[in-house]
Design an enzyme around this catalytic site. Structure first.
Site, PDB file in Angstrom:
ATOM      1  N   HIS A 208       0.825  -1.207   0.000  1.00 19.06           N
ATOM      2  CA  HIS A 208       0.000   0.000   0.000  1.00 19.06           C
ATOM      3  C   HIS A 208       0.861   1.259   0.000  1.00 19.06           C
ATOM      4  O   HIS A 208       0.572   2.218   0.728  1.00 19.06           O
ATOM      5  CB  HIS A 208      -0.934  -0.017   1.216  1.00 19.06           C
ATOM      6  N   LEU A 209       1.897   1.289  -0.798  1.00 20.57           N
ATOM      7  CA  LEU A 209       2.764   2.468  -0.860  1.00 20.57           C
ATOM      8  C   LEU A 209       1.941   3.684  -1.277  1.00 20.57           C
ATOM      9  O   LEU A 209       1.148   3.601  -2.228  1.00 20.57           O
ATOM     10  CB  LEU A 209       3.887   2.241  -1.868  1.00 20.57           C
TER      11      LEU A 209
END
Ligand SMILES: Cc1cc2nc3c(=O)[nH]c(=O)nc-3n(C[C@H](O)[C@H](O)[C@H](O)COP(=O)(O)OP(=O)(O)OC[C@H]3O[C@@H](n4cnc5c(N)ncnc54)[C@H](O)[C@@H]3O)c2cc1C
Length: 555
Positions: free
Chosen positions: A473-474
């Site tokens: 989930h950058l």
């Protein structure tokens, strides 16, 4: 070649923009994507993400720099390199996050981004079986399927365990009650992945005013002397090409490649750019800063009842499930492996849920070698995994060289705050608390990892340091905010101090949301598209006023 809008990256956000900006027929739109089309069967079938997880044709397969607080390990950071981007290779868990996530965006100076402000865009993008309600939409492109009635039976044992441990139950993480244990929704339609590529881009591909170029690496954004974005340079089949934009260039290359592209184009921290001998266009130090991610760790269990391992591992089981999927579009292959879970408070002092759990009715280890595939383990097993919802450590994206072909340096800087350390321990304690309930005890033979010998704060933290990984989930690496020292775009997603340049993707999140971030990214794209179209009208209005003035002065 000249277009009104150039969109860089046909990912979760880019596909939505391409549809919305080209819908009126009034503007010409060019969508540029480094990857290929999403025409393989594996993009349609939900379980297909296990096939693209280590596939270098469709996945950038990035790794972080060694993480000091995680035993100097480099974390695997898969990113979609295909039409649909990471939304074509993700696990499809559909979670919006909690109200506070967006209220904090607004409170940080971003008007129009509170939960109540963004809710209409979440409703707009979905078709939910509950129909049009305060929280859901009935007419949007993305199909949402609650897995409620279809999950493996041991997911209900997990829910019972949570109840016995004193936690609430919720029927809808995206409805009135975010907190509690429940079954996840997935973005699928009739048992097939419902990505922004399939639902927004495919139906628009025949529009005359929309051009899609695939297998094109954008290497630079071009600016005039007034810092107006005028177009892009790309590499296609080994040679350079230029495209020009009459109105705007919109970066939607994702949380790793959007800041990289800005830095390569001379927009970023002047010291970093000087190091790589890139001519400075604008010193914007926040480009690439504020990177955030969710880090998770799994606890593995041997069960005394059958789990999905028993169905998915043997060849015969695989064939059966394959046949079931082909004939009915149902069964485990039509779902995510992350079936149940929820949002919990790790301590009574937490004002809102701060830990996310996943209960998977199967167990698998992420193979170290990228030549191996994701396979269920050879025993009846399941896993319980958690990640803190809103880590406070901040990382960075920095170019490694001045060549677009070289991957950027990803530094997550995990566990660099006391809060994040505390939450890593809290999460382990929460898992153990739920696993010690009568309901879960009844189906469990033993904890395989970390095992009963790990039972105190020190041991939990060490397990997290050694075993945690990115849950992919950058975000936040070109954050939205009012101040050009600490943020990159304003509340209309325009890059500070530049014109004709916006960012619309997961990199604009000021803070990560509590949950999986594909739904929030698609919301950003819906809202971003609306703002771009509104601003086009304002510009047109101003131009008309200007011409009227000139006309009046001349007559
Ligand atoms: C394996 C995996 C599982 C995940 N599971 C979930 C989940 O279950 N639920 C959830 O909500 N989220 C999940 N996510 C996260 C979510 O999918 C992403 O956060 C989201 O898709 C990001 O969208 P984006 O538009 O910002 O970027 P992306 O979708 O990554 O799009 C960026 C696009 O830009 C292209 N691009 C990059 N650089 C260039 C360039 N220089 N020139 C041209 N094109 C370029 C890329 O190829 C890509 O197509 C997962 C992600 C992964 C990788």
């Amino acid at each position: 070649m000249n277009y009104d809008y150039i969109i860089v990256g046909a990912g979760s956000a880019g596909c939505i923009l391409a549809n919305r900006l080209s819908a009126s027929g009034q503007y010409s739109v060019l969508l540029l994507e480094a990857g290929k089309a999403d025409d393989s069967f594996w993009f349609k079938i939900p379980v297909g993400f296990t096939k693209t997880y280590y596939n270098e044709t469709y996945n950038w397969m990035y790794y972080s720099e060694p993480e000091k607080e995680l035993d100097n390990r480099s974390l695997y950071c898969p990113r979609g390199k295909v039409q649909g981007g990471s939304g074509s290779i993700n696990a499809m868990i559909y979670v919006r996050g909690q109200e506070k996530d967006y209220d904090d965006w607004a409170q940080a100076g971003n008007n129009g981004w509170s939960y109540r402000d963004v809710l209409p865009y979440f409703r707009k993008l979905e078709t939910h079986p509950l129909g049009n309600t305060e929280y859901h939409g009935a007419n949007g492109p993305i199909g949402i399927s609650p897995m409620k009635d279809a999950v493996h039976p041991i997911c209900h044992v997990f829910l019972k365990g949570c109840e016995q441990a004193g936690y609430k139950r919720t029927d809808d993480f995206n409805g009135a009650q975010f907190e509690g244990a429940g079954i996840y929704d997935v973005n699928t339609r009739n048992g097939q992945r419902s990505s922004s590529s399939f639902e927004y881009l495919h139906p628009a591909l025949n529009r005359k005013n929309l051009t899609v170029e695939r297998e094109v690496l954008v290497t630079q954004v071009l600016f005039d002397t007034n810092r107006r974005a005028t177009g892009v340079v790309v590499k296609q089949n080994g040679s350079a090409r230029h495209f020009t934009a009459k109105r705007e260039v919109i970066l939607s290359a994702g949380a790793v490649d959007t800041p990289k592209l800005l830095q390569l184009s001379g927009v970023g921290d002047s010291t970093l750019l000087a190091e790589h001998r890139i001519p400075l266009v604008r010193h914007l130090p926040a480009v690439g800063r504020n990177l955030q991610d969710h880090l998770c760790v799994s606890f593995y269990y041997r069960a005394n009842v059958k789990t999905l391992n028993d169905e998915m591992r043997p060849l015969l089981g695989k064939l059966k499930l394959g046949l079931q999927y082909l004939l009915t579009r149902k069964g485990p292959l039509a779902m995510s492996v992350n079936q149940s879970g929820g949002f919990f408070r790790g301590s009574e002092n937490e004002a809102v849920p701060n830990l996310q759990l996943y209960f998977n009715p199967l167990s698998y280890r992420i193979p170290k070698s990228n030549k191996a595939s994701l396979e269920p383990e050879p025993y009846s097993g399941f896993l319980l995994c958690f990640n803190p919802c809103r880590p406070t450590s901040r990382g960075s994206i920095e170019i490694a060289s001045n060549r677009a072909e070289d991957p950027a340096k990803i530094r997550i800087n995990a566990l660099t705050t006391q809060k994040d350390i505390d939450e890593a321990i809290q999460g382990c304690e929460l898992v153990r608390k739920i696993m010690s309930t009568a309901a879960l005890d009844e189906i469990t033979v033993e904890e395989i990892s970390p095992g009963p010998q790990v039972s105190d704060r020190e041991g939990f933290l060490q397990y997290f340091r050694e075993q945690s990984g990115s849950i992919y989930h950058l975000c936040g690496s070109c954050a939205m905010g009012p101040d050009d020292l600490t943020s990159v775009v304003d509340e209309r997603l325009r890059v500070h101090g530049m014109s004709g340049l916006r960012i619309v993707d997961a990199s604009i999140f000021p803070n990560i949301t509590s949950g999986n971030i594909n739904a929030p990214t698609m919301m950003v794209a819906e809202k971003g598209a609306e703002m771009i179209l509104e601003d086009a009208l304002t510009v047109a209005g101003e131009q008309a006023k200007e011409s009227a003035k000139v006309f009046a002065a001349a007559h």
